[in-house]
Motif scaffolding. Structure first.
Motif, PDB file in Angstrom:
ATOM      1  N   ARG A   1      10.148  23.002  19.171  1.00 53.01           N
ATOM      2  CA  ARG A   1      10.557  24.285  18.994  1.00 53.01           C
ATOM      3  C   ARG A   1      12.010  24.263  18.637  1.00 53.01           C
ATOM      4  NH1 ARG A   1       7.744  26.816  23.948  1.00 53.01           N
ATOM      5  NH2 ARG A   1       6.769  24.905  23.647  1.00 53.01           N
ATOM      6  N   GLU A   2      12.873  23.405  19.286  1.00 57.68           N
ATOM      7  CA  GLU A   2      14.151  23.386  18.761  1.00 57.68           C
ATOM      8  C   GLU A   2      14.468  23.169  17.063  1.00 57.68           C
ATOM      9  OE1 GLU A   2      13.020  22.287  21.585  1.00 57.68           O
ATOM     10  OE2 GLU A   2      14.497  22.129  23.059  1.00 57.68           O
ATOM     11  N   ILE A   3      13.689  22.217  16.434  1.00 59.92           N
ATOM     12  CA  ILE A   3      13.380  21.815  15.384  1.00 59.92           C
ATOM     13  C   ILE A   3      13.370  23.012  14.535  1.00 59.92           C
ATOM     14  CG2 ILE A   3      12.490  20.438  13.373  1.00 59.92           C
ATOM     15  CD1 ILE A   3      12.056  18.350  15.517  1.00 59.92           C
ATOM     16  N   GLY A   4      11.963  23.890  15.030  1.00 61.39           N
ATOM     17  CA  GLY A   4      11.747  25.103  14.096  1.00 61.39           C
ATOM     18  C   GLY A   4      12.984  25.871  14.402  1.00 61.39           C
ATOM     19  N   LEU A   5      13.441  26.057  15.211  1.00 63.61           N
ATOM     20  CA  LEU A   5      14.628  27.056  15.473  1.00 63.61           C
ATOM     21  C   LEU A   5      15.858  26.566  14.587  1.00 63.61           C
ATOM     22  CD1 LEU A   5      14.692  29.391  17.623  1.00 63.61           C
ATOM     23  CD2 LEU A   5      16.418  27.903  19.014  1.00 63.61           C
ATOM     24  N   MET A   6      16.126  25.358  14.621  1.00 64.62           N
ATOM     25  CA  MET A   6      17.216  24.932  13.810  1.00 64.62           C
ATOM     26  C   MET A   6      17.010  25.213  11.993  1.00 64.62           C
ATOM     27  SD  MET A   6      18.324  21.123  14.911  1.00 64.62           S
ATOM     28  CE  MET A   6      17.218  20.324  15.971  1.00 64.62           C
ATOM     29  N   LYS A   7      15.603  25.009  11.699  1.00 61.51           N
ATOM     30  CA  LYS A   7      15.401  25.276  10.354  1.00 61.51           C
ATOM     31  C   LYS A   7      15.344  26.817  10.259  1.00 61.51           C
ATOM     32  CE  LYS A   7      13.188  21.175   9.221  1.00 61.51           C
ATOM     33  NZ  LYS A   7      11.825  20.460   8.393  1.00 61.51           N
ATOM     34  N   ALA A   8      14.891  27.504  11.255  1.00 62.24           N
ATOM     35  CA  ALA A   8      14.841  29.018  10.992  1.00 62.24           C
ATOM     36  C   ALA A   8      16.193  29.354  10.829  1.00 62.24           C
ATOM     37  CB  ALA A   8      14.411  29.814  12.221  1.00 62.24           C
ATOM     38  N   PHE A   9      17.401  28.699  11.390  1.00 59.05           N
ATOM     39  CA  PHE A   9      18.884  29.020  11.257  1.00 59.05           C
ATOM     40  C   PHE A   9      19.239  28.696   9.943  1.00 59.05           C
ATOM     41  CE2 PHE A   9      19.534  29.229  16.199  1.00 59.05           C
ATOM     42  CZ  PHE A   9      19.236  30.316  16.075  1.00 59.05           C
ATOM     43  N   GLY A  10      18.440  27.833   9.109  1.00 55.52           N
ATOM     44  CA  GLY A  10      18.853  27.345   8.120  1.00 55.52           C
ATOM     45  C   GLY A  10      19.396  25.972   7.902  1.00 55.52           C
ATOM     46  N   PHE A  11      19.209  25.150   8.881  1.00 58.34           N
ATOM     47  CA  PHE A  11      19.360  23.592   8.789  1.00 58.34           C
ATOM     48  C   PHE A  11      18.362  23.077   7.724  1.00 58.34           C
ATOM     49  CE2 PHE A  11      21.864  24.397  12.482  1.00 58.34           C
ATOM     50  CZ  PHE A  11      22.801  23.507  12.513  1.00 58.34           C
ATOM     51  N   SER A  12      18.838  22.216   6.973  1.00 57.37           N
ATOM     52  CA  SER A  12      17.758  21.758   6.011  1.00 57.37           C
ATOM     53  C   SER A  12      17.083  20.568   6.551  1.00 57.37           C
ATOM     54  CB  SER A  12      18.569  21.217   4.595  1.00 57.37           C
ATOM     55  OG  SER A  12      19.194  19.909   5.238  1.00 57.37           O
ATOM     56  N   GLY A  13      15.860  20.191   6.132  1.00 55.88           N
ATOM     57  CA  GLY A  13      15.072  19.115   6.670  1.00 55.88           C
ATOM     58  C   GLY A  13      15.793  17.793   6.543  1.00 55.88           C
ATOM     59  N   TRP A  14      16.706  17.518   5.722  1.00 57.65           N
ATOM     60  CA  TRP A  14      17.566  16.297   5.686  1.00 57.65           C
ATOM     61  C   TRP A  14      18.503  16.237   6.779  1.00 57.65           C
ATOM     62  CZ3 TRP A  14      22.614  14.778   5.022  1.00 57.65           C
ATOM     63  CH2 TRP A  14      22.849  13.290   4.825  1.00 57.65           C
ATOM     64  N   GLU A  15      19.176  17.443   7.072  1.00 57.80           N
ATOM     65  CA  GLU A  15      20.013  17.830   8.103  1.00 57.80           C
ATOM     66  C   GLU A  15      19.303  17.155   9.573  1.00 57.80           C
ATOM     67  OE1 GLU A  15      23.647  20.999   6.957  1.00 57.80           O
ATOM     68  OE2 GLU A  15      21.361  21.252   6.988  1.00 57.80           O
ATOM     69  N   VAL A  16      18.205  18.000   9.813  1.00 59.75           N
ATOM     70  CA  VAL A  16      17.496  17.820  11.004  1.00 59.75           C
ATOM     71  C   VAL A  16      17.036  16.329  10.853  1.00 59.75           C
ATOM     72  CG1 VAL A  16      15.341  18.338  12.204  1.00 59.75           C
ATOM     73  CG2 VAL A  16      16.663  20.115  11.079  1.00 59.75           C
ATOM     74  N   GLY A  17      16.683  15.921   9.874  1.00 61.30           N
ATOM     75  CA  GLY A  17      16.145  14.317  10.102  1.00 61.30           C
ATOM     76  C   GLY A  17      17.354  13.400  10.277  1.00 61.30           C
ATOM     77  N   LEU A  18      18.394  13.841   9.892  1.00 56.18           N
ATOM     78  CA  LEU A  18      19.598  12.893   9.854  1.00 56.18           C
ATOM     79  C   LEU A  18      20.113  12.713  11.288  1.00 56.18           C
ATOM     80  CD1 LEU A  18      22.086  11.167   8.501  1.00 56.18           C
ATOM     81  CD2 LEU A  18      23.418  13.517   8.283  1.00 56.18           C
ATOM     82  N   HIS A  19      19.800  14.031  11.953  1.00 55.69           N
ATOM     83  CA  HIS A  19      20.293  14.251  13.409  1.00 55.69           C
ATOM     84  C   HIS A  19      19.597  13.381  14.356  1.00 55.69           C
ATOM     85  CE1 HIS A  19      21.014  16.129  17.296  1.00 55.69           C
ATOM     86  NE2 HIS A  19      19.706  16.147  17.532  1.00 55.69           N
ATOM     87  N   TYR A  20      18.056  13.249  13.987  1.00 54.89           N
ATOM     88  CA  TYR A  20      17.466  12.287  14.587  1.00 54.89           C
ATOM     89  C   TYR A  20      17.624  10.838  14.301  1.00 54.89           C
ATOM     90  CZ  TYR A  20      15.277  16.198  16.904  1.00 54.89           C
ATOM     91  OH  TYR A  20      15.138  17.484  17.695  1.00 54.89           O
ATOM     92  N   ALA A  21      17.936  10.486  12.975  1.00 55.09           N
ATOM     93  CA  ALA A  21      18.169   9.314  12.620  1.00 55.09           C
ATOM     94  C   ALA A  21      19.562   8.802  13.075  1.00 55.09           C
ATOM     95  CB  ALA A  21      18.383   9.399  11.202  1.00 55.09           C
ATOM     96  N   LYS A  22      20.518   9.736  13.536  1.00 56.21           N
ATOM     97  CA  LYS A  22      21.858   9.339  14.223  1.00 56.21           C
ATOM     98  C   LYS A  22      21.407   8.779  15.532  1.00 56.21           C
ATOM     99  CE  LYS A  22      25.208  12.256  12.040  1.00 56.21           C
ATOM    100  NZ  LYS A  22      25.769  13.745  12.558  1.00 56.21           N
ATOM    101  N   PHE A  23      20.389   9.305  16.113  1.00 55.21           N
ATOM    102  CA  PHE A  23      20.052   8.940  17.451  1.00 55.21           C
ATOM    103  C   PHE A  23      19.623   7.316  17.517  1.00 55.21           C
ATOM    104  CE2 PHE A  23      17.016   8.109  20.966  1.00 55.21           C
ATOM    105  CZ  PHE A  23      17.413   8.924  22.111  1.00 55.21           C
ATOM    106  N   ALA A  24      18.975   7.021  16.489  1.00 49.29           N
ATOM    107  CA  ALA A  24      18.503   5.708  16.308  1.00 49.29           C
ATOM    108  C   ALA A  24      19.944   4.823  16.044  1.00 49.29           C
ATOM    109  CB  ALA A  24      17.265   5.483  15.112  1.00 49.29           C
ATOM    110  N   LEU A  25      20.570   5.427  15.140  1.00 53.35           N
ATOM    111  CA  LEU A  25      21.761   4.726  14.803  1.00 53.35           C
ATOM    112  C   LEU A  25      22.572   4.205  16.029  1.00 53.35           C
ATOM    113  CD1 LEU A  25      23.134   6.579  11.621  1.00 53.35           C
ATOM    114  CD2 LEU A  25      22.801   4.206  11.935  1.00 53.35           C
ATOM    115  N   CYS A  26      22.862   5.374  17.054  1.00 56.55           N
ATOM    116  CA  CYS A  26      23.517   5.134  18.180  1.00 56.55           C
ATOM    117  C   CYS A  26      22.782   4.039  19.006  1.00 56.55           C
ATOM    118  CB  CYS A  26      23.560   6.408  18.838  1.00 56.55           C
ATOM    119  SG  CYS A  26      24.547   7.606  18.048  1.00 56.55           S
ATOM    120  N   VAL A  27      21.676   3.964  19.159  1.00 57.63           N
ATOM    121  CA  VAL A  27      20.883   3.333  19.845  1.00 57.63           C
ATOM    122  C   VAL A  27      20.970   1.704  19.249  1.00 57.63           C
ATOM    123  CG1 VAL A  27      18.526   2.302  20.549  1.00 57.63           C
ATOM    124  CG2 VAL A  27      19.101   4.748  20.545  1.00 57.63           C
TER     125      VAL A  27
END
Lengths: 252, 806
Positions: free
Chosen positions: B306-332
């Protein structure tokens, strides 16, 4: 509602009544947080539920009705005050005693059906009948809510109304003394909601379970024996319906 | 529509703060994955840094001290042959010398000490195999009373420059003065003949003036050893062939390349083992880490739909959302890499310390280069990111509407169809729930099973290692070497000499033996060579059951045959022959006979390429009278000291090797090292198992909390709902155990194969205790993690869970 015969009554502030009273509460309060963040969700509530009654607990969002239900059902404990079930004090008892209380005497129906997705309708009901003292057959419970033919279906294969009725069947299968329904029609359309309410009423009549129906929907109050109204954490009004209506006549 | 202009200027935006909170919220799982990545990274850093330190050091050492590229030994060749050797095309430098075994007799040491005497390379401007003088100076030309000794021996025996050293060369005794202590690229791994592990207290290298050695060994104007360096582009095998031809008349035993030179062979072998270690083990941990990251990120994205939907509704691009979760993996991955660096550095230092005791370099320092850090860092970061890619792509592809609509209930089906219905009917609901859960998420269940199975496999490998080493030692020292000591003579002696040996105090039995260099080749049924030639030796021993026992696959002792040859398994495998076939032995000494020997049998061995023949036959083939070059002895333990003393008065003996000392040294050297590495790997395996189980339990808890809370509300006790959560994990662990055992066997086999050399192979030993301990440890880890997650279950907020929409 206007043509409904109603009668206000005073809330007894005496000790729990004997006889037909199933559940009593005196001076119930619940406070969350402390200091500036303090929220008083429930303030000094007294009540008595009689055996076999159908009660509608009415109130707006944030009025404290769900908090009250959680405490009455043994899901939460009050900050102060006492609750008696069939004369037994429920406050301050051990965790396993509360679990036993829920296991043997109380049933819940929630707005979100909370069915176990990996069990069929019949198995969801059987879940309860396996641990109950005097359960009915899962099939019978499903028949009571009109879902006898859907017993072998998994939740994913049922509509929202059907899932809620399975939840009701699961709740009543152990013949509870107390059936607590928190916004059972909240997620349903009017037509489906009526079917659910009819099921609840039928169970209340046939099994004699004291049934508490929490709702913010004033129209539903018409089917109750008594209507308790809450506002700002307090119980502000108790009205007795002398002629409760059939849910079929309700619409919203 | 870009209404968020300038947002990119914020180095640390709201999404990054969310990332930090997500990491903190999921800290247990993040830590679990980071630890698994860290384990893989640590092994990688350790192996690569040790590999780098060792190979760069060796390269620099060889270069600076001009380590020769070809080595040859011969009986006695005139000095003038050197000119012909220098003329061999491809030879850059050729140097002749004298190299032979002798003894050092320290007053305070009971037994004679074996020493290798070598002409001082500094003579006549020699450039090959130069000494790294650590103290004192080189031997002065013409000084027959001066020696330089090897540093490890000097340190082990407390000798220093200026000390006097009683030596025995070619049967004559003299006392020389130590003028220098040195190391040589030729003796980085310095072992006595027949030994496996360096024993610095009982083996020395002694460099002496060439002329002094020549007169002592009766080699005036002659040499018995030659070393070469090659011109750029020269083909070593061509040079060796030409050299062998030149030395043939002079008792040449066959030249060898640097890669076969004993010390270098051991060193290169160690590098190969490190390479195997750097490949196999980190892969296991990193694959597991990738899977675990996939589970965690996929779950994170599922809960935040739902947060992802919200972020996208606010105008975040798929790439930005994807990067956010990729960063999680990067940090790990980043956390895991840091951990791997820290632990790997410690392990690398420890490994280098061990190498410093085994390999002797003038300089060997632990070096952690950018290479190891970069490689392990890149792999460590890429691993979780790869694991997360699938889930991240899913998040990026979600449309806002789809993301914000409530998820449809998971669909389930009954298990196993009609056939299993009667069984299913008997199961209680809790069991039915957990079985269906496990079957509902086959990918995640498989990941858990894989992770635990890999942990079981690594655990088995680690626990089995000491057993294998023990079996190797037992097989070699007890089953095979049925003797207490071996002595070698300066030159072949009549077999009657055994009676003289038998009269020495403490000697209970004597058996003559002889070992001659030979090229061995397997023959096909029609007596054609099979192609693979093994440059090794033929061991002549007394026929029948002797002090060198050969045990076959069924455990029976095979007596040395009166005719034919008895081959060790390793040699038979290399030559491609079995009992009933024949081999040809081209003996490279004496009259150099070629003999065809029927293979009488094959015995099991894990050390050395062994070929036993009847000593009498061997002597006859060589056209020698009945002679022996060495003798196996059984000693009376009570009279050892008397035996050693008597031996000091027996100048004909050059080498004494005592089994007890060799065995003690073997256990001393390997015991502690193996134990430390086993502890590390048990720790790593435990981390892998715990990480996997923890992640599985947490993910299940996150997915199931609503159902578990519902069950609690329905009146189920904590233990009953724990059963559903932990039962699923227990089920997966139980499935993983047999798979892990199978994978463990495979892993043990792979590691044994990659560690196998011509000198030894690690036997595939699997004691019942290993299986048992693996089981106990795996269950203990699972139970421990189960208990941790169970505590979290106790804090399940029934109301919050039920009031929120799924």
């Amino acid at each position: 509602m206007t043509d409904m015969a109603q009668q206000s009554e005073a809330i007894s502030d005496l000790a729990p009544q004997e006889g037909s009273v199933v559940l009593s509460a005196r001076g119930l309060s619940k406070t969350y947080g402390a200091g500036e963040a303090e929220v008083r969700a429930l303030i000094d509530v007294d009540l008595d539920f009689e055996s076999g009654e159908l009660i509608v607990l009415l109130g707006r969002s944030g009025s404290g009705k769900s908090t009250l239900m959680n405490i009455l059902g043994g899901l939460d404990s009050p900050t102060s005050g006492q609750v008696w079930f069939q004369g037994e004090d429920l406050t301050g008892v051990e965790e396993h005693a509360v679990t036993q209380y829920r296991r043997d005497h109380v049933s819940f129906v929630f707005q979100f059906y909370n069915l176990i997705a990996s069990l069929t309708a019949a198995e969801n009901v059987a879940l309860v009948t396996e641990i109950a003292r005097d359960p009915m057959r899962p099939q019978d419970a499903l028949e009571m809510v009109g879902l006898g033919a859907r017993a072998d279906h998994f939740p994913a294969e049922l509509s929202g109304g059907e899932q809620q009725r399975v939840a009701i069947a699961r709740a009543i299968a152990k013949r509870p003394e107390l059936l607590l329904c928190d916004e059972p029609t909240g997620a349903l359309d009017s037509k489906t909601g009526v079917l659910v309410l009819q099921a609840i009423q039928r169970i209340n009549r046939e099994l004699g379970s004291t049934t508490v129906l929490i709702t913010h929907n004033q129209s539903i109050a018409g089917m109750a024996d008594r209507v308790f109204t809450m506002a700002d954490g307090r119980l502000v009004d108790v009205v007795r319906n002398t002629q409760p209506v059939d849910p079929g006549a309700i619409a919203w | 529509m870009r209404v968020r202009g300038g947002r990119g200027l914020h180095l640390f935006g709201a999404l990054d703060r969310k990332l930090l909170r997500d990491l903190w919220r999921l800290k247990g799982q993040v830590a679990a994955i980071a630890v698994v990545i860290g384990c893989g990274g640590a092994v990688l850093v350790m192996a690569l840094s040790a590999l780098n330190s060792l190979s760069l050091t060796a390269e620099a050492y060889y270069e600076r001290y001009r380590f020769a590229q070809v080595f040859a030994e011969n009986k006695r060749a005139p000095d003038r042959l050197l000119l012909a050797i220098r003329d061999i095309p491809g030879v850059q430098t050729a140097e002749t010398r004298i190299s032979s075994y002798g003894r050092i007799e320290l007053d305070w040491v009971a037994e004679p000490i074996t020493a290798r005497f070598v002409s001082s390379p500094e003579r006549r401007g020699g450039v090959l195999n130069r000494l790294a003088i650590r103290a004192g100076r080189a031997v002065a030309a013409g000084r027959s009373d001066e020696v330089v000794i090897s540093e490890p021996f000097a340190l082990a025996r407390g000798l220093s420059v200026g000390d006097r050293l009683p030596i025995l060369i070619n049967g004559s005794r003299r006392t020389v003065r130590i003028v220098g202590v040195a190391l040589s690229p030729e003796f980085v791994y310095a072992i006595a003949p027949g030994a496996l592990i360096p024993d610095d207290t009982r083996f020395a290298v002694v460099w002496m003036d060439h002329e002094a050695l020549a007169s002592a060994y009766d080699l005036d104007g002659a040499f018995n050893s030659v070393t070469l360096s090659l011109a750029h582009g020269a083909v070593a095998t061509d040079v060796i062939a030409a050299l062998d031809t030149l030395l043939e008349r002079y008792g040449g035993a066959g030249a060898i390349e640097r890669k076969d030179q004993l010390s270098n062979w051991f060193l290169m072998n160690e590098l190969d083992q490190l390479r195997a270690l750097a490949t196999v083990l980190p892969s296991i941990f990193l694959v597991a880490a990738a899977f675990l990251t996939n589970t965690v990120v996929a779950r994170l994205i599922a809960t935040e739909q739902r947060e992802i939907g919200l972020m996208k509704a606010f105008g975040f691009s798929g790439w930005e959302v994807g990067l956010h979760y990729a960063k999680f993996a990067l940090c790990v991955g980043g956390l895991g890499v840091l951990l791997g660096w820290l632990v790997g550095k410690e392990l690398g230092q420890f490994q280098t310390m061990i190498y410093n005791t085994q390999f002797h370099f003038p300089f060997l320092e632990f070096r952690l280069s950018w290479f190891e850090l970069t490689v392990s860092g890149a792999i460590g970061i890429l691993t979780p990111v790869t694991g997360a890619v699938w889930a991240v792509r899913r998040a990026a592809a979600l449309t806002p509407a789809a993301a914000m609509s409530p998820p449809t209930p998971q669909s389930f089906r009954k298990m196993g169809g009609a056939a299993l219905a009667p069984i299913a009917a008997r199961l209680d609901h809790a069991t039915r729930i957990l079985l269906r859960q496990a079957a509902r998420a086959p990918v995640r269940s498989s990941i858990t099973v894989t992770g635990v199975a890999l942990s079981v496999a690594v655990l088995m490998l680690a626990l089995q290692w000491p057993d294998a080493i023990q079996a190797l030692a037992r097989g070699h020292f007890h089953d095979t070497m049925r003797r207490d000591a071996t002595v070698a003579f300066f030159e072949a002696k009549a077999v009657e000499t055994r009676f003289d040996l038998g009269r020495l105090p403490g000697v209970m039995a004597v058996e003559p033996a002889r070992s001659v260099p030979a090229d061995l080749v397997g023959l096909t049924k029609d007596m054609r060579p099979r192609g693979i030639v093994h440059r090794g030796a033929l061991d002549g021993v007394a026929p029948g059951r002797g002090m060198e026992a050969a045990i076959d696959a069924d455990g029976w002792e095979r007596p040395t045959p009166a005719a034919g040859v008895l081959l060790g398994r390793m040699l038979a495998d290399k030559l491609g022959v079995s009992a009933g076939d024949s081999i040809r032995a081209d003996i490279r000494t004496g009259v150099k006979p070629s003999v065809v020997l029927p293979v009488n049998g094959v015995f099991e061995n894990n050390m050395g390429m062994r070929a036993f023949v009847n000593l009498g036959d061997l002597n006859r083939a060589l056209e020698d009278p009945p002679v022996m070059e060495m003798a196996f002895l059984r000693l009376d333990p009570a009279e050892r000291t008397a035996f050693y003393t008597a031996l000091k008065e027996t100048p004909a003996i050059s080498v004494l090797s005592v089994k007890k000392h060799a065995e003690t040294k073997f256990h001393e050297t390997l015991g502690e090292t193996v134990l430390i590495f086993v502890s590390f790997f048990v720790g790593f395996a435990a981390a892998l198992g715990a990480g996997t189980v923890y992640n599985a339990a947490r993910t299940t808890l996150s997915e199931r909390s609503r159902e578990l809370a519902t069950l609690r509300v329905l009146g189920f006790t904590r233990w009953e709902i724990s059963y559903i959560l932990l039962g699923e994990i227990a089920l997966l662990v139980l499935i993983a155990l047999p798979l892990g055992y199978a994978a463990g066997l495979g892993l043990i086999w792979v590691m044994a194969k990659s560690f196998e050399t011509e000198l030894f192979r690690v036997p595939l030993v699997l004691e019942a205790s290993t299986i048992g301990w693996t089981l106990v440890l795996t269950l203990a880890i699972a139970i421990l993690i189960g208990a941790v997650v169970r505590r979290q279950l106790d804090h399940l907020d029934l109301i919050a869970v039920l009031k929120t929409r799924e």
